[in-house]
Design a protein around this motif. Structure first.
Motif, PDB file in Angstrom:
ATOM      1  N   HIS A  15       0.839  -1.203   0.000  1.00  0.00           N
ATOM      2  CA  HIS A  15       0.000   0.000   0.000  1.00  0.00           C
ATOM      3  C   HIS A  15       0.875   1.254   0.000  1.00  0.00           C
ATOM      4  O   HIS A  15       1.283   1.749   1.046  1.00  0.00           O
ATOM      5  CB  HIS A  15      -0.877  -0.023   1.259  1.00  0.00           C
ATOM      6  CG  HIS A  15      -1.974   0.989   1.280  1.00  0.00           C
ATOM      7  ND1 HIS A  15      -3.177   0.756   1.908  1.00  0.00           N
ATOM      8  CD2 HIS A  15      -2.068   2.245   0.770  1.00  0.00           C
ATOM      9  CE1 HIS A  15      -3.953   1.825   1.792  1.00  0.00           C
ATOM     10  NE2 HIS A  15      -3.292   2.738   1.110  1.00  0.00           N
ATOM     11  N   PHE A  67       3.038  -2.339  -4.087  1.00  0.00           N
ATOM     12  CA  PHE A  67       1.809  -2.254  -4.864  1.00  0.00           C
ATOM     13  C   PHE A  67       1.338  -0.810  -4.791  1.00  0.00           C
ATOM     14  O   PHE A  67       0.953  -0.320  -3.727  1.00  0.00           O
ATOM     15  CB  PHE A  67       0.745  -3.205  -4.312  1.00  0.00           C
ATOM     16  CG  PHE A  67       1.154  -4.656  -4.307  1.00  0.00           C
ATOM     17  CD1 PHE A  67       2.096  -5.143  -5.209  1.00  0.00           C
ATOM     18  CD2 PHE A  67       0.582  -5.544  -3.408  1.00  0.00           C
ATOM     19  CE1 PHE A  67       2.473  -6.480  -5.204  1.00  0.00           C
ATOM     20  CE2 PHE A  67       0.946  -6.889  -3.395  1.00  0.00           C
ATOM     21  CZ  PHE A  67       1.900  -7.350  -4.292  1.00  0.00           C
ATOM     22  N   MET A 111      -0.925   2.486  -5.418  1.00  0.00           N
ATOM     23  CA  MET A 111      -2.346   2.803  -5.442  1.00  0.00           C
ATOM     24  C   MET A 111      -2.746   3.569  -6.717  1.00  0.00           C
ATOM     25  O   MET A 111      -1.903   4.229  -7.326  1.00  0.00           O
ATOM     26  CB  MET A 111      -2.711   3.602  -4.205  1.00  0.00           C
ATOM     27  CG  MET A 111      -2.789   2.754  -2.948  1.00  0.00           C
ATOM     28  SD  MET A 111      -4.197   1.623  -3.053  1.00  0.00           S
ATOM     29  CE  MET A 111      -3.791   0.451  -1.750  1.00  0.00           C
ATOM     30  N   PRO A 112      -4.021   3.490  -7.099  1.00  0.00           N
ATOM     31  CA  PRO A 112      -4.478   4.137  -8.336  1.00  0.00           C
ATOM     32  C   PRO A 112      -4.679   5.641  -8.213  1.00  0.00           C
ATOM     33  O   PRO A 112      -5.057   6.300  -9.176  1.00  0.00           O
ATOM     34  CB  PRO A 112      -5.806   3.427  -8.619  1.00  0.00           C
ATOM     35  CG  PRO A 112      -6.320   3.037  -7.268  1.00  0.00           C
ATOM     36  CD  PRO A 112      -5.090   2.678  -6.477  1.00  0.00           C
ATOM     37  N   TRP A 139      -2.473  -1.324  -8.273  1.00  0.00           N
ATOM     38  CA  TRP A 139      -3.895  -1.395  -7.966  1.00  0.00           C
ATOM     39  C   TRP A 139      -4.678  -0.699  -9.078  1.00  0.00           C
ATOM     40  O   TRP A 139      -4.234   0.317  -9.602  1.00  0.00           O
ATOM     41  CB  TRP A 139      -4.190  -0.687  -6.651  1.00  0.00           C
ATOM     42  CG  TRP A 139      -3.713  -1.376  -5.417  1.00  0.00           C
ATOM     43  CD1 TRP A 139      -2.526  -1.186  -4.769  1.00  0.00           C
ATOM     44  CD2 TRP A 139      -4.418  -2.368  -4.672  1.00  0.00           C
ATOM     45  NE1 TRP A 139      -2.441  -1.991  -3.667  1.00  0.00           N
ATOM     46  CE2 TRP A 139      -3.603  -2.726  -3.572  1.00  0.00           C
ATOM     47  CE3 TRP A 139      -5.668  -2.973  -4.813  1.00  0.00           C
ATOM     48  CZ2 TRP A 139      -3.983  -3.673  -2.637  1.00  0.00           C
ATOM     49  CZ3 TRP A 139      -6.063  -3.921  -3.875  1.00  0.00           C
ATOM     50  CH2 TRP A 139      -5.221  -4.266  -2.803  1.00  0.00           C
ATOM     51  N   VAL A 161      -3.643  -5.820 -12.991  1.00  0.00           N
ATOM     52  CA  VAL A 161      -3.711  -5.221 -11.655  1.00  0.00           C
ATOM     53  C   VAL A 161      -3.778  -6.319 -10.597  1.00  0.00           C
ATOM     54  O   VAL A 161      -4.294  -7.412 -10.842  1.00  0.00           O
ATOM     55  CB  VAL A 161      -4.925  -4.268 -11.514  1.00  0.00           C
ATOM     56  CG1 VAL A 161      -4.789  -3.076 -12.441  1.00  0.00           C
ATOM     57  CG2 VAL A 161      -6.250  -4.995 -11.744  1.00  0.00           C
ATOM     58  N   GLY A 202      -5.362  -5.998  -7.807  1.00  0.00           N
ATOM     59  CA  GLY A 202      -6.640  -5.853  -7.137  1.00  0.00           C
ATOM     60  C   GLY A 202      -7.169  -4.459  -7.407  1.00  0.00           C
ATOM     61  O   GLY A 202      -6.608  -3.697  -8.206  1.00  0.00           O
ATOM     62  N   PHE A 203      -8.248  -4.102  -6.719  1.00  0.00           N
ATOM     63  CA  PHE A 203      -8.886  -2.810  -6.927  1.00  0.00           C
ATOM     64  C   PHE A 203      -9.028  -2.079  -5.596  1.00  0.00           C
ATOM     65  O   PHE A 203      -9.197  -2.695  -4.545  1.00  0.00           O
ATOM     66  CB  PHE A 203     -10.256  -2.985  -7.575  1.00  0.00           C
ATOM     67  CG  PHE A 203     -10.172  -3.469  -9.003  1.00  0.00           C
ATOM     68  CD1 PHE A 203     -10.184  -2.570 -10.057  1.00  0.00           C
ATOM     69  CD2 PHE A 203     -10.040  -4.819  -9.284  1.00  0.00           C
ATOM     70  CE1 PHE A 203     -10.083  -3.008 -11.368  1.00  0.00           C
ATOM     71  CE2 PHE A 203      -9.938  -5.268 -10.586  1.00  0.00           C
ATOM     72  CZ  PHE A 203      -9.959  -4.363 -11.637  1.00  0.00           C
ATOM     73  N   LYS A 204      -8.970  -0.761  -5.673  1.00  0.00           N
ATOM     74  CA  LYS A 204      -9.052   0.071  -4.467  1.00  0.00           C
ATOM     75  C   LYS A 204     -10.244   1.004  -4.570  1.00  0.00           C
ATOM     76  O   LYS A 204     -10.454   1.657  -5.599  1.00  0.00           O
ATOM     77  CB  LYS A 204      -7.769   0.907  -4.312  1.00  0.00           C
ATOM     78  CG  LYS A 204      -7.812   1.945  -3.183  1.00  0.00           C
ATOM     79  CD  LYS A 204      -7.863   1.285  -1.801  1.00  0.00           C
ATOM     80  CE  LYS A 204      -7.949   2.322  -0.677  1.00  0.00           C
ATOM     81  NZ  LYS A 204      -6.766   3.159  -0.557  1.00  0.00           N
ATOM     82  N   MET A 213      -9.939  -3.745  -2.142  1.00  0.00           N
ATOM     83  CA  MET A 213      -9.508  -3.118  -0.894  1.00  0.00           C
ATOM     84  C   MET A 213     -10.297  -1.834  -0.709  1.00  0.00           C
ATOM     85  O   MET A 213     -10.399  -1.025  -1.634  1.00  0.00           O
ATOM     86  CB  MET A 213      -8.014  -2.816  -0.906  1.00  0.00           C
ATOM     87  CG  MET A 213      -7.537  -2.075   0.345  1.00  0.00           C
ATOM     88  SD  MET A 213      -5.773  -1.649   0.318  1.00  0.00           S
ATOM     89  CE  MET A 213      -5.072  -3.156   0.986  1.00  0.00           C
ATOM     90  N   PHE A 217      -2.131 -11.918  -2.551  1.00  0.00           N
ATOM     91  CA  PHE A 217      -2.298 -11.356  -3.891  1.00  0.00           C
ATOM     92  C   PHE A 217      -1.804 -12.289  -4.996  1.00  0.00           C
ATOM     93  O   PHE A 217      -1.706 -11.894  -6.146  1.00  0.00           O
ATOM     94  CB  PHE A 217      -1.599  -9.999  -3.968  1.00  0.00           C
ATOM     95  CG  PHE A 217      -2.259  -8.959  -3.118  1.00  0.00           C
ATOM     96  CD1 PHE A 217      -3.418  -8.335  -3.537  1.00  0.00           C
ATOM     97  CD2 PHE A 217      -1.741  -8.631  -1.872  1.00  0.00           C
ATOM     98  CE1 PHE A 217      -4.053  -7.401  -2.745  1.00  0.00           C
ATOM     99  CE2 PHE A 217      -2.363  -7.691  -1.063  1.00  0.00           C
ATOM    100  CZ  PHE A 217      -3.520  -7.074  -1.500  1.00  0.00           C
TER     101      PHE A 217
END
Length: 450
Positions: free
Chosen positions: A62, A92, A94-95, A126, A145, A147-149, A183, A371
């Motif tokens: 994060h 990782f 963040m977007p 992300w 990706v 995952g998604f935030k 997340m 992940f």
């Protein structure tokens, strides 16, 4: 005659998931090729790790490195360098707070182009999850990706809209089919907005006013609601930066019911208290806020009994000018990716006797497992040759000039640490040693493996 390796680390105390053993470890073509009491082969590089503890290099799940678009806050180059200085081999990103945000394939590729040139260590991205990009989730998944935030409240960035309940429910249904986690930053949007408006109207803008606007109930309610959506949809859920022991309990209770939910916490929720924030000022403002000492003690209990899955930094820097002003109004984010591992060595291992094996699990193994990052996160044959060499006896006081961030600010400047990273190795290549970055950028994209 023995084999010829690229790297052999000799005489180190290797930190495995099940214990610590004094062994040699050899790397060939970036991969751990042999672990033995005494490796007989030769190597292009030999590291004598006598007296040192060899961890699997940390993965920070994060961070906000803000590249491209907000490079006046932080860059992938400076952020990844700081991460390596703290024993990190992967992150990782963040977007947000990059600009544009990572909300579709085009913007994913723009970020990837920067990372391929500038990232010292490995990286995953992300994808964003907002009301405006639900039709882009599949293409982001195809990009790779991890995952998604989403935010259940205002994200702090206008172009990254918080997810309302409809977005959360419908989006989770789609992610369940994609097999990728969501997340969520869990704070109740209506409550935090209304409490903040009332405080501003009465010119109450201090530290305690901010705490009141982000009271524990705002997190607890949101965590409960997101768990309910995950339970109903079958979506894998991760609660971001849990600040409250009660939130961890909600996750534990849900897991017992069979809900696929994990939680991360952040170093500053374990190290700092609300009184520290009052002392430090805006440099220690984050969201959710740092809580009181009673809650912190309970958080340590949750970590010790295994209820917290992994520890990240939530490295969220900004231009220092954005920290000037009344506490309630300034940017909320803490620069911390360089100090996560050393912070745990000091406050978990030294002060609370948390086993080194648990620290390795929290900073490396579990995050890669969650992940589905293949071949990363532990010291084992066939895994990437990623290591953080630690001198547990070394004590130091963090100075601003020690930091590799774009802006050399941190709430931990001036603090004493016990346990220091002396060398970081990524896939057999030393990237950080004795206080200096010693490699060109060699990071590569990490994708989940299904």
């Amino acid at each position: 005659m023995g084999k010829r390796y690229d790297l052999v680390i000799r005489n180190g105390n290797l930190v495995f998931p099940d214990g610590i053993k004094k062994l040699d470890v050899a790397v060939y073509d970036g991969i751990i090729a042999e672990i033995a009491p005494e490796i007989m082969g030769s190597a292009a590089e030999t590291v004598d790790a006598a007296g040192k503890y060899v961890f699997a290099g940390a993965t920070d799940g994060h961070v906000h490195f803000n590249d491209p678009g907000r490079t006046e806050w932080e860059t992938i180059k400076t952020g990844s360098s700081a991460l390596a200085a703290g024993g990190g081999v992967a992150y990782f990103d963040m977007p947000l707070n990059c600009n544009p945000c990572t909300l579709d394939a085009k913007n994913f590729q723009a970020k990837l182009a920067v990372a391929q040139k500038e990232s010292l260590v490995d990286y995953g991205f992300w994808g964003g999850f907002t009301p405006g990009n639900l039709d882009k989730l599949e293409e982001l998944a195809e990009c790779g990706v991890i995952g998604f935030k989403a935010f259940s409240c205002f994200s702090g960035i206008d172009e990254f809209e918080g997810a309302d309940d409809y977005t959360a429910l419908v989006g989770m249904e789609r992610l369940a089919k994609l097999g990728l986690p969501l997340m969520v930053h869990c704070e109740n949007a209506q409550l935090t907005k209304k409490f903040t408006e009332l405080a501003l109207a009465q010119n109450r803008t201090g530290v305690r006013d901010y705490f009141a606007a982000h009271a524990p109930i705002t997190e607890i309610e949101s965590v409960s609601r997101m768990i309910a959506f995950a339970e109903g949809t079958g979506c894998k859920l991760i609660i971001a930066h849990v600040s409250l022991a009660r939130s961890v309990e909600l996750v534990t209770e849900a897991r017992k019911r069979g809900v696929d939910v994990q939680c991360e916490t952040i170093g500053h929720y374990l190290i700092l208290t609300d009184e520290d924030v009052e002392r430090l000022g805006t440099i220690a403002k984050c969201s959710p806020p740092i809580r009181d000492a009673q809650n912190q003690a309970k958080m340590w209990g949750k970590l010790l009994n295994g209820e917290i899955d992994f520890v990240s930094s939530d490295h969220s820097p900004c231009d220092p000018k954005l920290k000037n002003g009344p506490f309630l109004k300034v940017w909320g984010g803490i620069s911390a990716c360089q100090t996560t591992l050393t912070g745990l060595l000091t406050h978990a291992y030294r002060e609370r006797k948390v086993p080194l094996t648990d620290i390795a699990e929290l900073t490396s193994h579990k995050v890669n497992e969650i992940f589905k990052i293949k071949g990363k996160g532990k010291i084992a044959v066939g895994y990437d040759g990623d290591f953080a060499l630690v001198d547990l006896d070394k004590q130091f006081t963090l100075q601003a000039e020690d930091l590799f961030y774009k802006h050399k600010v941190s709430p931990y400047v001036g603090d004493s640490f016990h346990g220091a990273v002396v060398q970081t190795i990524l896939r057999g290549t030393t990237v950080f040693k004795d206080g200096k970055i010693v490699s060109r950028p060699i990071g590569k994209l990490l994708r989940p493996s299904f």
